[in-house]
Write a protein that holds these residues in place. Sequence first.
Motif, PDB file in Angstrom:
ATOM      1  N   ASP A 160      15.462  40.926 -67.434  1.00  9.70           N
ATOM      2  CA  ASP A 160      14.351  41.730 -67.937  1.00  9.70           C
ATOM      3  C   ASP A 160      14.089  42.938 -67.038  1.00  9.70           C
ATOM      4  O   ASP A 160      13.758  44.024 -67.513  1.00  9.70           O
ATOM      5  CB  ASP A 160      13.098  40.876 -68.060  1.00  9.70           C
ATOM      6  CG  ASP A 160      13.229  39.822 -69.163  1.00  9.70           C
ATOM      7  OD1 ASP A 160      14.116  39.985 -70.024  1.00  9.70           O
ATOM      8  OD2 ASP A 160      12.457  38.847 -69.153  1.00  9.70           O
ATOM      9  N   VAL A 194      23.239  39.055 -73.185  1.00  9.90           N
ATOM     10  CA  VAL A 194      21.943  38.470 -72.832  1.00  9.90           C
ATOM     11  C   VAL A 194      20.864  39.437 -73.314  1.00  9.90           C
ATOM     12  O   VAL A 194      20.658  40.493 -72.711  1.00  9.90           O
ATOM     13  CB  VAL A 194      21.803  38.236 -71.317  1.00  9.90           C
ATOM     14  CG1 VAL A 194      20.518  37.473 -71.014  1.00  9.90           C
ATOM     15  CG2 VAL A 194      23.012  37.480 -70.772  1.00  9.90           C
ATOM     16  N   ARG A 241      19.445  35.118 -63.447  1.00 13.46           N
ATOM     17  CA  ARG A 241      18.098  34.665 -63.800  1.00 13.46           C
ATOM     18  C   ARG A 241      17.464  35.602 -64.825  1.00 13.46           C
ATOM     19  O   ARG A 241      17.704  36.807 -64.833  1.00 13.46           O
ATOM     20  CB  ARG A 241      17.208  34.596 -62.551  1.00 13.46           C
ATOM     21  CG  ARG A 241      17.739  33.673 -61.469  1.00 13.46           C
ATOM     22  CD  ARG A 241      17.934  32.262 -61.978  1.00 13.46           C
ATOM     23  NE  ARG A 241      18.466  31.377 -60.956  1.00 13.46           N
ATOM     24  CZ  ARG A 241      18.986  30.183 -61.207  1.00 13.46           C
ATOM     25  NH1 ARG A 241      19.043  29.739 -62.466  1.00 13.46           N
ATOM     26  NH2 ARG A 241      19.444  29.435 -60.236  1.00 13.46           N
ATOM     27  N   ARG A 242      16.615  35.035 -65.661  1.00 11.40           N
ATOM     28  CA  ARG A 242      15.935  35.804 -66.695  1.00 11.40           C
ATOM     29  C   ARG A 242      15.133  36.956 -66.100  1.00 11.40           C
ATOM     30  O   ARG A 242      15.085  38.063 -66.660  1.00 11.40           O
ATOM     31  CB  ARG A 242      15.020  34.857 -67.487  1.00 11.40           C
ATOM     32  CG  ARG A 242      13.993  35.519 -68.397  1.00 11.40           C
ATOM     33  CD  ARG A 242      14.606  36.450 -69.417  1.00 11.40           C
ATOM     34  NE  ARG A 242      15.629  35.811 -70.219  1.00 11.40           N
ATOM     35  CZ  ARG A 242      16.385  36.454 -71.101  1.00 11.40           C
ATOM     36  NH1 ARG A 242      16.219  37.765 -71.260  1.00 11.40           N
ATOM     37  NH2 ARG A 242      17.295  35.818 -71.791  1.00 11.40           N
ATOM     38  N   THR A 272      13.109  33.565 -73.309  1.00 11.13           N
ATOM     39  CA  THR A 272      12.219  32.688 -72.543  1.00 11.13           C
ATOM     40  C   THR A 272      12.990  31.735 -71.642  1.00 11.13           C
ATOM     41  O   THR A 272      12.449  31.233 -70.656  1.00 11.13           O
ATOM     42  CB  THR A 272      11.329  31.868 -73.491  1.00 11.13           C
ATOM     43  OG1 THR A 272      12.148  31.126 -74.397  1.00 11.13           O
ATOM     44  CG2 THR A 272      10.407  32.791 -74.283  1.00 11.13           C
ATOM     45  N   GLU A 273      14.263  31.473 -71.953  1.00  9.70           N
ATOM     46  CA  GLU A 273      15.056  30.540 -71.159  1.00  9.70           C
ATOM     47  C   GLU A 273      15.955  31.300 -70.183  1.00  9.70           C
ATOM     48  O   GLU A 273      16.259  32.479 -70.381  1.00  9.70           O
ATOM     49  CB  GLU A 273      15.918  29.661 -72.070  1.00  9.70           C
ATOM     50  CG  GLU A 273      15.124  28.724 -72.962  1.00  9.70           C
ATOM     51  CD  GLU A 273      16.027  27.796 -73.736  1.00  9.70           C
ATOM     52  OE1 GLU A 273      17.259  28.047 -73.755  1.00  9.70           O
ATOM     53  OE2 GLU A 273      15.526  26.825 -74.315  1.00  9.70           O
ATOM     54  N   GLU A 274      16.386  30.593 -69.137  1.00  6.76           N
ATOM     55  CA  GLU A 274      17.350  31.180 -68.213  1.00  6.76           C
ATOM     56  C   GLU A 274      18.670  31.413 -68.948  1.00  6.76           C
ATOM     57  O   GLU A 274      19.061  30.625 -69.806  1.00  6.76           O
ATOM     58  CB  GLU A 274      17.585  30.257 -67.013  1.00  6.76           C
ATOM     59  CG  GLU A 274      16.372  30.087 -66.112  1.00  6.76           C
ATOM     60  CD  GLU A 274      16.007  31.377 -65.379  1.00  6.76           C
ATOM     61  OE1 GLU A 274      16.803  32.347 -65.414  1.00  6.76           O
ATOM     62  OE2 GLU A 274      14.923  31.418 -64.773  1.00  6.76           O
ATOM     63  N   PRO A 275      19.375  32.507 -68.639  1.00  8.62           N
ATOM     64  CA  PRO A 275      20.628  32.805 -69.342  1.00  8.62           C
ATOM     65  C   PRO A 275      21.684  31.724 -69.126  1.00  8.62           C
ATOM     66  O   PRO A 275      21.759  31.107 -68.052  1.00  8.62           O
ATOM     67  CB  PRO A 275      21.083  34.126 -68.723  1.00  8.62           C
ATOM     68  CG  PRO A 275      19.853  34.715 -68.114  1.00  8.62           C
ATOM     69  CD  PRO A 275      19.018  33.558 -67.670  1.00  8.62           C
TER      70      PRO A 275
END
Length: 609
Positions: free
Chosen positions: A267, A296, A262-263, A301-304
Motif C-alpha cells: 500500500d 498484488v 507485507r501488505r 486486507t490480507e498479507e500478500p
Amino acid sequence: MTETLHSEFLAQAVKNPDATAVCSDAGVLTYGELNERSRLLAERLTAVGAGPGVPVGICVERTPDLLVAVLATLRTGSCYLPLDPNYPADRLGFMVGDSGTGLLLTTPASRAACPPGPTVVVLGDTVTVEPGAEPAAVVPEDTAYIIYTSGSTGRPKGVAVHHGGCVAMLSEMDRALEGCDLSGVAAASSVCFDMSVMEIFNALCRGGTVVLVESAVHLAESRYADRITHLNVVPSVMNGLLDAGALPPNVRSVVFGGEALRRKLVDRTYRETTAERVYNAYGPTEGTVFCSFGPVPEGGTEEPTIGPPTTADRIHVLDGDLKPVPAGEPGELFLGGPKVAHGYVNRPQTTAERFLPDPFAGGDARMYRTGDLVAFTPSGELRFLGRTDHQVKLRGYRIELEEVEARLTACPEVREAAAAVRGNRLLGYVVPAGEGAAPDGPRLDAALQGAVTGRLAAELPDYMVPATLVFLPALPLGPGGKLDRAALPEPPAAGTGAPLTAASTPTEVALAEIWGQLLDLDPSGIDVQSAFYDLGGDSLLLVRLARLMTRRFERRVRVPDLFSFRDIASLARWLDDESGEAPEVVRSARARATARRAALRGRGGATGR
C-alpha cells in the motif's frame, strides 16, 4: 523459434540497431553496438577455447562491458560464471577452481581481482583472431550460467542453469508483465544473483533499455534515473528507498522478491510512488529465478501470497513421505517442470539429494526439493510459511547459517560458534578458544573482534560477514544436546565495553545526532571512532544518512562518500576540510513523484490502477 537466452536479443539488434540497449554513468551502447562488440569478443573467446560445456568466468565491474562479456560468452556456447571483483580473493579462487573454469574475461580495472591460473582475456586489448574462430551452435540443453549460492556444508555450491529454463522464464515474464512499460528496466542486482538475469534480459529481449546502476542504493543518483520504468527490488530495500525518498520518479511497475512481502509495504508503494502495478515473485536459483508470480492489488486486507505457480512450473506441496497434502495444509514445496536446473556443479551427491525423480510426471523428469514450507490457498495461490532448515534470507541474499558458522569455527581464535538473524542484522556468536580467553562482558575485545572479522571478510562476501560478534561462555543447547538457536541472546547495546571517544567538535556532535536518529541510539553514547555498520547501520540507512547530511550541512553528500568515510571522526574531518561550494538543491524522488501524481489528477489523468 527462440531457443536460447540471448536469441531474442540478436533479433532485436537486427530490428532496432540504433535503439539504446544499455545506459549507465560509465557509458551508453545501442543494440547495434552491443551486438557488434559481443560478436567480436565471441570470436576472440572461441579462438582461445570457449564453447559448449566450457565455463567462462566474468570478472567485470558494473559498466556496459559487463553486458558485452555476458552476451559474448553466451554466443560462444559457453556458460558464464559471474565473479564480483569486490568479493574476497579466496571466494573467487574457490568458485573458479570448484567449477573448473579455465578462461576468464575481465577489464583493466578488474584485472587485479582475477584469481591466478585460468587464461585471462582482457576487454579492450587489440587482438587479431585467426580465421575460422566461428562460435558453435547453442541448444536449449546447454548450460547458460553457473551461479554460486551459500552452502549448508560450509562451502558455496554452483547451480548450473540451462538455456531452456531461461527461455521458459522469459516467456512467463512476457505473460505476467503484459502491458507493463519495460522501456527502462533497472539492473541493480549483482550479476552473482539470478535476479540479474531477469533484469538484463527482460529489457534486451523486449527492445527496452537496461539502466545499469551499482546497486539499489544508487538508483536515485544515476544520471539515467528518470528513464527507469520497471524495478525489481527486495522489500527491505524498497522500505529503505522510500524512507530516503530515493526511488526513481517514473517507475510504473515493481516486482518484489527475495523476502516476505507485507501488505503495509504494498500500500505504501502505491501511495508514495508512481507505480501502477505491483507484483510478488518467489523462486530458488535452482528453479531459474522464479516459479510463482502474481499481481498484488492495492487495498487488500490480507498479507500478500507468493502468487500462483507459473504456467511452466509444476508445484508439488508434499509431506514427509512425499505425498501431496490437501489445500490449506502445510507441506514442503517441490518444483518440477522445464525450468529445473541441471544440478550442482561437481556435486553429484548433493544433486541427488536435492534433485529427485518426479513421481507426478513421466519419463526422466525431476523435481527440486526447495526446503520451503508452503500451503495452497483455496484460490490456488501459495502462502510461504518458513523453512525446513537454517537457510535465511537477508535483504534478498540467500545465506546458509551453517556456512557462516563453519567459517567462524575455522578461526583459530574461536572454539565454538553460531549465527542468527535478528531484525535485519546477521549476528555471530562465538565462544573464544583457549583458557582465559573470555573477556569481561558480552563484547569481544577489539583485537579479538578485529582478528575474527578480518578472517571472515577475507573469505566471505560482505553480506555474509556478521554485523556484530557476541561473546558467550558457551552456546545454548537444547535437551538433545543440539544448538538452541531460539535461546541465542540479543546483542549487547552499542557503546558498552571499551572506553568511549565522544563527539567533541560541532560537526561531530551534529553527526552523532543524525546517527542517533537513524540508529535509534543516544547520541551521547556513540563512539566517533565506531563504524556506521558496527552500530547497526546498513546500506539502506546509508541512503537516508546521505540525504540527512546533505540537508544538515548544505553540501551534497553521496552514498559513495560514506563508503570512504565510515565513522563520525573521519566524516567530520572530511566535512570540515572541504572548502565547499554553493549548496546543491536535491529534490527527492518522492517529492517529484507526488508532484507528478498531483498534476495527473489536476488534468484528469488516470494512474492506471
